[in-house]
Scaffold this active site. Structure first.
Site, PDB file in Angstrom:
ATOM      1  N   LYS A 147      25.261 -10.447   7.003  1.00  0.00           N
ATOM      2  CA  LYS A 147      24.980  -9.560   5.842  1.00  0.00           C
ATOM      3  C   LYS A 147      23.787  -8.872   5.503  1.00  0.00           C
ATOM      4  O   LYS A 147      22.756  -9.400   5.920  1.00  0.00           O
ATOM      5  CB  LYS A 147      25.649 -10.028   4.567  1.00  0.00           C
ATOM      6  CG  LYS A 147      24.942 -11.331   3.979  1.00  0.00           C
ATOM      7  CD  LYS A 147      23.612 -11.287   3.195  1.00  0.00           C
ATOM      8  CE  LYS A 147      23.060 -12.454   2.715  1.00  0.00           C
ATOM      9  NZ  LYS A 147      21.587 -12.310   2.345  1.00  0.00           N
TER      10      LYS A 147
ATOM     11  N   ASP B  24      25.557 -18.022  -0.784  1.00  0.00           N
ATOM     12  CA  ASP B  24      26.050 -16.935   0.117  1.00  0.00           C
ATOM     13  C   ASP B  24      27.389 -17.172   0.718  1.00  0.00           C
ATOM     14  O   ASP B  24      27.979 -16.157   1.378  1.00  0.00           O
ATOM     15  CB  ASP B  24      24.938 -16.487   1.302  1.00  0.00           C
ATOM     16  CG  ASP B  24      23.908 -15.718   0.484  1.00  0.00           C
ATOM     17  OD1 ASP B  24      23.860 -15.295  -0.566  1.00  0.00           O
ATOM     18  OD2 ASP B  24      22.782 -15.764   1.209  1.00  0.00           O
TER      19      ASP B  24
HETATM   20  O1  C5P Z   1      22.541 -21.858  -2.303  1.00  0.00           O
HETATM   21  P1  C5P Z   1      21.559 -21.836  -1.199  1.00  0.00           P
HETATM   22  O2  C5P Z   1      21.566 -23.312  -0.470  1.00  0.00           O
HETATM   23  O3  C5P Z   1      21.713 -20.921  -0.158  1.00  0.00           O
HETATM   24  O4  C5P Z   1      20.067 -21.838  -1.784  1.00  0.00           O
HETATM   25  C1  C5P Z   1      18.855 -22.328  -1.213  1.00  0.00           C
HETATM   26  C2  C5P Z   1      17.910 -22.541  -2.024  1.00  0.00           C
HETATM   27  O5  C5P Z   1      17.297 -21.223  -2.613  1.00  0.00           O
HETATM   28  C3  C5P Z   1      18.385 -23.116  -3.425  1.00  0.00           C
HETATM   29  O6  C5P Z   1      18.113 -24.565  -3.328  1.00  0.00           O
HETATM   30  C4  C5P Z   1      17.565 -22.665  -4.451  1.00  0.00           C
HETATM   31  O7  C5P Z   1      15.994 -23.274  -4.295  1.00  0.00           O
HETATM   32  C5  C5P Z   1      17.097 -21.257  -3.942  1.00  0.00           C
HETATM   33  N1  C5P Z   1      18.135 -20.312  -4.748  1.00  0.00           N
HETATM   34  C6  C5P Z   1      18.015 -19.927  -6.045  1.00  0.00           C
HETATM   35  N2  C5P Z   1      18.967 -19.073  -6.596  1.00  0.00           N
HETATM   36  C7  C5P Z   1      19.817 -18.590  -5.785  1.00  0.00           C
HETATM   37  C8  C5P Z   1      20.077 -18.744  -4.519  1.00  0.00           C
HETATM   38  C9  C5P Z   1      19.034 -19.764  -4.005  1.00  0.00           C
HETATM   39  O8  C5P Z   1      16.868 -20.321  -6.814  1.00  0.00           O
HETATM   40  N3  C5P Z   1      20.492 -17.729  -6.540  1.00  0.00           N
END
Ligand code: C5P
Length: 315
Positions: free
Chosen positions: A27, A154
């Site tokens: 994406k 995501d």
């Molecule tokens: O959700 P995901 O595991 O991809 O996110 C990785 C990290 O990125 C989270 O632990 C957080 O620190 C940060 N993040 C965030 N806000 C979001 C998406 C991700 O702070 N909307």
């Protein structure tokens, strides 16, 4: 995911013991606005996702024992398989629904890691959707999306069979929408040899905000998503180009000036617009045709042979 129309295509007819083969698409974020930090540590965002033609290949084969086996020659995937999102997706379903079957998950990797293109999230969604079939779970799309959100912000986008969607919450609340006449954008995608850590970028975004309260205003645009969706619904490249925006660019560019330089080089070469995807490191540009995509790709490859450069389109 469905067996026919899904972009996580099942390329084979389902037969017992025959592997299921899927394209696991990447994406880009045509826009990404960070709104605020939440109590759970995540950030509320508004984003427009676009699914693109760069893809990994995922092959799932049923096992009679309960093992979850990851098979991949790709460098850089977590050595500890329990940290691999594809593994964790299978484990989540196995534990939640008391499944005693296992699976061999073969991953042919083409989407660069740590590039903001959602490769790991897309693989996770493919495994969830694929095992829903392979293990005969019959879970609805919404149920799968709720499970997907546990694996990463995501992942839910890739559960929905859609080329475009609005994301809200931490990016996990998905509202699919259609572009006019299934209109498809052409891009070139430039990925440097830099892997960006998403938590680090959000952490730096917080630090910038703490240092200067105006920072949020500087990295936030209020109304552009409406213009962007209007652009997609009316096939207007100029509206789309004008309203592309990413709150995280400044933070990532300051840490990795090489990524800023890719954007500048793309803009100087004459593309309609260029933007970093997610928290980086990939930068994509809008061009008007497949021919132009090929032309700009050759130009960019000549500038730096260490960059991976791909012509891609909406799928
Ligand atoms: O959700 P995901 O595991 O991809 O996110 C990785 C990290 O990125 C989270 O632990 C957080 O620190 C940060 N993040 C965030 N806000 C979001 C998406 C991700 O702070 N909307």
């Amino acid at each position: 995911m469905s067996g026919d129309g899904s972009r996580c295509h099942n390329m084979n007819y389902r037969q017992e013991n025959r592997p299921l083969v899927f394209n696991s698409y990447a994406k880009v974020n045509l826009s990404l606005t960070v709104l605020n930090k939440r109590k759970d540590g995540y950030h509320n965002i508004k984003t427009i996702f676009e699914r693109i033609s760069l893809s990994d290949r995922i092959i799932l084969k049923l096992r009679r024992d309960s093992k979850i086996n990851i098979i991949s020659a790709a460098e850089g995937l977590p050595k500890d398989k329990t940290k691999n999102l594809a593994y964790r997706s299978a484990e989540l379903l196995q534990k939640k629904f008391n499944i005693n079957k296992g699976v061999d998950i073969k991953i042919l990797k083409r989407i660069p890691l740590g590039s903001g293109l959602g490769g790991g999230s897309s693989n996770a969604a493919c495994v969830l959707s694929g095992l829903n079939q392979l293990w005969g779970l019959n879970l609805s799309r919404d149920k799968l999306a709720r499970l997907a959100a546990r694996l990463g912000s995501d992942v839910p986008f890739f559960i929905y069979d859609t080329a475009f969607a609005q994301g809200s919450g931490r990016g996990d609340k998905i509202k699919p929408f259609k572009a006019k006449n299934n209109f498809s954008l052409w891009h070139i995608l430039v990925v440097p040899e830099i892997q960006v850590s998403t938590p680090l970028i959000y952490h730096k975004w917080d630090a910038c905000l703490a240092a200067d309260r105006r920072f949020s205003g500087l990295t936030r645009r209020q109304y552009d998503d409406k213009i962007l969706t209007l652009g997609l619904k009316t096939e207007s490249l100029s509206l789309i180009a004008k309203s592309m925006f990413n709150s995280l660019e400044e933070v990532t560019f300051n840490l990795y000036p090489g990524i800023r330089s890719i954007k500048e080089k793309l803009l100087n070469s004459g593309v309609k617009a260029a933007l970093m995807s997610g928290s980086g490191s990939a930068v994509f540009a809008i061009v008007s045709s497949r021919r132009e995509a090929g032309l700009f790709c050759r130009k960019m490859r000549r500038l730096n042979r260490h960059w991976q450069v791909f012509p891609v389109r909406t799928v």
